[in-house]
Design a protein around this motif. Structure first.
Motif, mmCIF file in Angstrom:
data_model
loop_
_atom_site.group_PDB
_atom_site.id
_atom_site.type_symbol
_atom_site.label_atom_id
_atom_site.label_comp_id
_atom_site.label_asym_id
_atom_site.label_seq_id
_atom_site.Cartn_x
_atom_site.Cartn_y
_atom_site.Cartn_z
ATOM 1 N N UNK A 201 1.461 9.130 23.778
ATOM 2 C CA UNK A 201 0.257 8.883 24.577
ATOM 3 C C UNK A 201 0.040 7.395 24.829
ATOM 4 N N UNK A 202 0.537 6.540 23.923
ATOM 5 C CA UNK A 202 0.371 5.100 24.088
ATOM 6 C C UNK A 202 1.472 4.479 24.951
ATOM 7 N N UNK A 203 2.175 5.327 25.681
ATOM 8 C CA UNK A 203 3.036 4.854 26.765
ATOM 9 C C UNK A 203 2.224 4.820 28.067
ATOM 10 N N UNK A 204 0.921 5.100 27.927
ATOM 11 C CA UNK A 204 -0.062 4.934 29.009
ATOM 12 C C UNK A 204 0.173 5.890 30.176
ATOM 13 N N UNK A 205 0.540 7.113 29.863
ATOM 14 C CA UNK A 205 0.841 8.097 30.903
ATOM 15 C C UNK A 205 -0.211 9.190 31.035
ATOM 16 N N UNK A 206 -1.351 9.055 30.367
ATOM 17 C CA UNK A 206 -2.449 10.017 30.475
ATOM 18 C C UNK A 206 -3.744 9.256 30.722
ATOM 19 N N UNK A 207 -4.790 9.974 31.056
ATOM 20 C CA UNK A 207 -6.097 9.337 31.244
ATOM 21 C C UNK A 207 -6.801 9.190 29.897
ATOM 22 N N UNK A 208 -7.811 8.334 29.862
ATOM 23 C CA UNK A 208 -8.612 8.189 28.651
ATOM 24 C C UNK A 208 -9.272 9.514 28.288
ATOM 25 N N UNK A 209 -9.732 10.231 29.289
ATOM 26 C CA UNK A 209 -10.358 11.533 29.052
ATOM 27 C C UNK A 209 -9.396 12.470 28.338
ATOM 28 N N UNK A 210 -8.191 12.584 28.844
ATOM 29 C CA UNK A 210 -7.195 13.468 28.246
ATOM 30 C C UNK A 210 -6.863 13.027 26.824
#
Length: 144
Positions: free
Chosen positions: A29-38
């Motif tokens: 997730x910390x590869x920045x491929x999702x939204x903050x919400x997700x």
């Protein structure tokens, strides 16, 4: 983004995170491929973090505590707080100043900034590594 894709992504992230008491990695997730919400909702749904922010910065970044007994790791470093903000999502509170981003999230870890940055770079993540205090570093994804 398609709401079914967002839901499927959230379910996949939640399924990948073990329940309280087990060590879970946030690297993907910390590869920045999702939204903050997700990101934030998947951690809440998995019982990894509290659903109420414990602190709200003036730039609207909300801090969430880990649930007691949860061991989260980010690029090998122990996480002690999760941060994020998603404009329009009621779980996040607005700060008193100008927001940092419409969608941003990350993890605050125990580790020196140069060593954490080296680990993030070695993993080919485009996360921002930010010095917070001696041996406290933030790994941050800005989706704006």
């Amino acid at each position: 983004m398609n709401k079914y894709l967002v839901t499927a992504t959230a379910v996949a992230i939640a399924a990948a995170l073990p329940q309280a008491g087990a060590c879970a990695s946030l690297d993907d997730a910390l590869h920045c491929n999702v939204s903050a919400r997700t990101f934030i909702h998947s951690l809440i749904d998995a019982g990894q973090i509290d659903g109420e922010p414990t602190r709200v910065e003036s730039n609207s970044i909300n801090a969430f505590n880990l649930v007691k007994g949860v061991d989260l790791r980010a690029f090998g470093y122990p996480v002690f707080a999760i941060v994020g903000y998603e404009e329009g999502d009621p779980i996040f509170r607005k700060g008193s100043g100008t927001r940092l981003s419409r969608s941003a999230y990350g993890a605050v870890v125990w580790g020196s900034t140069p060593k954490v940055k080296a680990s993030v770079d070695a993993a080919h993540s485009n996360a921002i590594v930010h010095h917070v205090a001696p041996f406290i570093t933030a790994i941050f994804c800005d989706r704006d």
